[in-house]
Design a protein around this motif. Structure first.
Motif, PDB file in Angstrom:
ATOM      1  N   PRO A  15       0.594  -1.256   0.104  1.00 18.72           N
ATOM      2  CA  PRO A  15      -0.154   0.103  -0.040  1.00 18.72           C
ATOM      3  C   PRO A  15       0.603   1.209   0.053  1.00 18.72           C
ATOM      4  O   PRO A  15       0.511   2.209  -0.639  1.00 18.72           O
ATOM      5  N   GLY A  16       2.106   1.312   0.836  1.00 18.31           N
ATOM      6  CA  GLY A  16       2.598   2.555   0.918  1.00 18.31           C
ATOM      7  C   GLY A  16       3.422   2.797  -0.577  1.00 18.31           C
ATOM      8  O   GLY A  16       3.334   3.966  -0.978  1.00 18.31           O
ATOM      9  N   GLU A  17       3.644   1.682  -1.372  1.00 19.23           N
ATOM     10  CA  GLU A  17       4.460   1.908  -2.438  1.00 19.23           C
ATOM     11  C   GLU A  17       3.422   2.411  -3.518  1.00 19.23           C
ATOM     12  O   GLU A  17       3.665   3.308  -4.430  1.00 19.23           O
ATOM     13  N   LEU A  18       2.209   1.910  -3.514  1.00 16.20           N
ATOM     14  CA  LEU A  18       1.140   2.073  -4.330  1.00 16.20           C
ATOM     15  C   LEU A  18       0.764   3.638  -4.059  1.00 16.20           C
ATOM     16  O   LEU A  18       0.591   4.301  -5.174  1.00 16.20           O
ATOM     17  N   LYS A  19       0.795   4.122  -3.063  1.00 14.91           N
ATOM     18  CA  LYS A  19       0.423   5.354  -3.017  1.00 14.91           C
ATOM     19  C   LYS A  19       1.480   6.423  -3.314  1.00 14.91           C
ATOM     20  O   LYS A  19       1.099   7.398  -3.903  1.00 14.91           O
ATOM     21  N   LEU A  20       2.737   6.089  -3.289  1.00 11.27           N
ATOM     22  CA  LEU A  20       3.783   6.946  -3.743  1.00 11.27           C
ATOM     23  C   LEU A  20       3.749   6.884  -5.462  1.00 11.27           C
ATOM     24  O   LEU A  20       3.789   7.886  -5.937  1.00 11.27           O
ATOM     25  N   VAL A  21       3.381   5.790  -5.932  1.00  8.57           N
ATOM     26  CA  VAL A  21       3.343   5.596  -7.329  1.00  8.57           C
ATOM     27  C   VAL A  21       1.947   6.344  -7.933  1.00  8.57           C
ATOM     28  O   VAL A  21       2.286   7.287  -8.864  1.00  8.57           O
ATOM     29  N   LEU A  22       1.182   6.425  -7.103  1.00  7.99           N
ATOM     30  CA  LEU A  22      -0.260   7.208  -7.558  1.00  7.99           C
ATOM     31  C   LEU A  22       0.210   8.673  -7.273  1.00  7.99           C
ATOM     32  O   LEU A  22      -0.362   9.346  -8.084  1.00  7.99           O
ATOM     33  N   GLU A  23       0.867   9.120  -6.501  1.00  8.30           N
ATOM     34  CA  GLU A  23       1.156  10.437  -6.113  1.00  8.30           C
ATOM     35  C   GLU A  23       2.130  11.097  -7.318  1.00  8.30           C
ATOM     36  O   GLU A  23       1.987  11.895  -7.573  1.00  8.30           O
ATOM     37  N   MET A  24       2.983  10.137  -7.648  1.00  7.75           N
ATOM     38  CA  MET A  24       3.808  10.494  -8.601  1.00  7.75           C
ATOM     39  C   MET A  24       3.204  10.816  -9.828  1.00  7.75           C
ATOM     40  O   MET A  24       3.279  11.731 -10.634  1.00  7.75           O
ATOM     41  N   LEU A  25       2.570   9.903 -10.177  1.00  6.60           N
ATOM     42  CA  LEU A  25       1.425   9.858 -11.466  1.00  6.60           C
ATOM     43  C   LEU A  25       0.685  11.105 -11.361  1.00  6.60           C
ATOM     44  O   LEU A  25       0.562  11.912 -12.456  1.00  6.60           O
ATOM     45  N   GLU A  26       0.019  11.495 -10.464  1.00  6.57           N
ATOM     46  CA  GLU A  26      -0.666  12.592 -10.121  1.00  6.57           C
ATOM     47  C   GLU A  26       0.257  14.023 -10.599  1.00  6.57           C
ATOM     48  O   GLU A  26      -0.133  14.775 -11.133  1.00  6.57           O
ATOM     49  N   LYS A  27       1.382  14.062  -9.993  1.00  8.73           N
ATOM     50  CA  LYS A  27       2.256  15.144 -10.031  1.00  8.73           C
ATOM     51  C   LYS A  27       2.446  15.129 -11.953  1.00  8.73           C
ATOM     52  O   LYS A  27       2.797  16.348 -12.142  1.00  8.73           O
ATOM     53  N   ARG A  28       3.012  14.125 -12.267  1.00 11.56           N
ATOM     54  CA  ARG A  28       3.142  14.129 -13.800  1.00 11.56           C
ATOM     55  C   ARG A  28       2.215  14.475 -14.585  1.00 11.56           C
ATOM     56  O   ARG A  28       2.413  15.459 -15.631  1.00 11.56           O
ATOM     57  N   LEU A  29       0.860  14.046 -14.187  1.00 15.98           N
ATOM     58  CA  LEU A  29      -0.384  14.444 -15.007  1.00 15.98           C
ATOM     59  C   LEU A  29      -0.582  15.930 -14.778  1.00 15.98           C
ATOM     60  O   LEU A  29      -0.805  16.482 -15.881  1.00 15.98           O
ATOM     61  N   LEU A  30      -0.375  16.487 -13.502  1.00 12.14           N
ATOM     62  CA  LEU A  30      -0.567  17.850 -13.453  1.00 12.14           C
ATOM     63  C   LEU A  30       0.336  18.676 -14.306  1.00 12.14           C
ATOM     64  O   LEU A  30       0.181  19.813 -14.812  1.00 12.14           O
ATOM     65  N   ALA A  31       1.615  18.307 -14.128  1.00  9.64           N
ATOM     66  CA  ALA A  31       2.686  18.827 -14.813  1.00  9.64           C
ATOM     67  C   ALA A  31       2.468  18.951 -16.522  1.00  9.64           C
ATOM     68  O   ALA A  31       2.573  19.923 -16.961  1.00  9.64           O
ATOM     69  N   GLN A  32       2.027  17.796 -17.023  1.00 13.47           N
ATOM     70  CA  GLN A  32       1.724  17.687 -18.368  1.00 13.47           C
ATOM     71  C   GLN A  32       0.512  18.783 -18.719  1.00 13.47           C
ATOM     72  O   GLN A  32       0.363  19.344 -19.616  1.00 13.47           O
TER      73      GLN A  32
END
Length: 54
Positions: A15-32
């Motif tokens: 769960p902790g790693e999944l949360k990090l992955v999803l947070e990183m994905l969110e940041k990347r999508l926001l940047a795009q």
């Protein structure tokens, strides 16, 4: 990588790693999205910007 493989990989994360992955994905999508918005603004105001540059 297929979508099914990606889903299996994500489901196998702790769960902790999944949360990090999803947070990183969110940041990347926001940047795009911000880049896309900037491109849209530049394109919309290109004539005025070119005029100002002269």
């Amino acid at each position: 990588m297929s979508i099914e493989t990606l889903v299996k990989e994500l489901a196998s994360l702790p769960p902790g790693e999944l949360k990090l992955v999803l947070e990183m994905l969110e940041k990347r999508l926001l940047a795009q999205r911000q880049v896309a918005l900037a491109e849209e603004i530049i394109e919309r105001y290109r004539p005025a910007l070119e005029k100002l540059a002269r």
